[in-house]
Design a protein around this motif. Structure first.
Motif: not given
Length: 307
Positions: A176-190, A200-204
């Motif tokens: 995953i090239a962009y950190d923000s993508d990783g956090f958005m995906l994690a927040a969305s349970h992907a 950390e995901v909740a903080n983002f």
């Protein structure tokens, strides 16, 4: 923290998808309407462009996303060659009924019993592919689960005498090239929970929601949000919901999960984590950082270059 998740079975899934791409007419790519680009696997784009296959982009979970932002994404995708985009909910039969009709103009030469329309459903884990498959066939043929990567093998099924469908396992990409993508995906349970730290995901997520939807956050938790950042929001939720450990300390992990689950369930209201404009700004900032880092390396290699 950089989030990465690429289970071993996804390597074979990519290989099988590449083989099947040769024998299909239209790729149906299922995206999360709340984060369309972050939830778009670049390997899918690479595979379909290599075979010159058109794509129907389904922005699923549109009932959870900000409708104004979703309209921007639809316009963004429909401006691309060989792409048709639609926002819907794969849980609504009336929405799903539109899908085949939207695919047919992308492959008008495949429209009878001798040449049935051949479609392949693709997307990242837990985005709604199996739900779409079951709804199209009006029966349960694909496993549906709350955890990502439930489907692990391809299925080829006849949708009608003039249409066939291939369901593929959810595919992530190796990096995953962009950190923000990783956090958005994690927040969305992907992404599997074993690859992330929920706090950390909740903080983002908290930072993002406070910046874009402060009124919804304030209404949901009954708190004043002025001056809060992500970690402070999680603490406020812990206070408000009585999340405490033995001894009285705040249970930050429990509060983090409350925020994440409220977002995933749509309890906060209709929110989108990215827009075409914020995506473009993120990519521009990332490119500038890379350019600066490359320049700094060049200076290290040749300290006398400016003398």
């Amino acid at each position: 923290m950089s989030i990465q998740w690429f289970p071993g079975h996804m390597t074979s899934a990519r290989k099988k998808a590449a083989e099947s791409m040769e024998r299909i007419d239209v790729v149906i790519e299922v995206l999360d309407a709340r984060l369309p680009e972050a939830s778009s696997n670049p390997m899918i784009r690479e595979l379909r462009l290599h075979r010159q296959r058109p794509c129907l982009k389904i922005l699923n979970k549109a009932d959870l996303a900000d409708p104004a932002v979703t309209a921007q994404w639809i316009a963004h995708y429909n401006a691309q060659k060989g792409v048709n985009a639609v926002a819907l909910s794969c849980k609504k039969p009336s929405d799903v009924a539109k899908v085949v009709g939207l695919c047919r103009p992308l492959a008008p030469h495949r429209n009878d019993r001798l040449k049935p329309l051949r479609m392949m459903i693709m997307g990242i884990p837990n985005v709604g592919k199996s739900t779409l498959m079951n709804a199209l066939l009006k029966k349960r043929v694909a496993k549906v689960g709350d955890e990502p990567a439930v489907t692990k093998s391809q299925q080829i099924l006849d949708l009608s005498p003039t249409a066939t469908l291939i369901d593929t396992p959810g595919m992530m990409w190796p990096k995953i090239a962009y950190d923000s993508d990783g956090f958005m995906l994690a927040a969305s349970h992907a992404i599997g929970r074993n690859a992330v730290i929920d706090e950390e995901v909740a903080n983002f997520l908290g930072d993002l929601l406070l910046a874009r939807y402060p009124a919804l956050v304030a209404k949901r938790y009954g708190i004043a949000v002025e001056g809060l950042d992500g970690p402070a929001l999680v603490e406020a939720i812990a206070q408000r919901r009585g999340c405490r450990l033995k001894g009285g300390a705040l249970d930050i992990e429990k509060a983090s999960l409350i925020l994440l689950q409220d977002y995933r369930d749509g309890a906060l209201g209709r929110v989108s984590l990215e827009t075409p404009a914020t995506r473009a700004a993120m990519l521009e900032a990332h490119a500038a950082m890379q350019a600066a880092a490359a320049a700094a390396k060049d200076d290290e290699r040749d300290p006398d270059a400016d003398e």
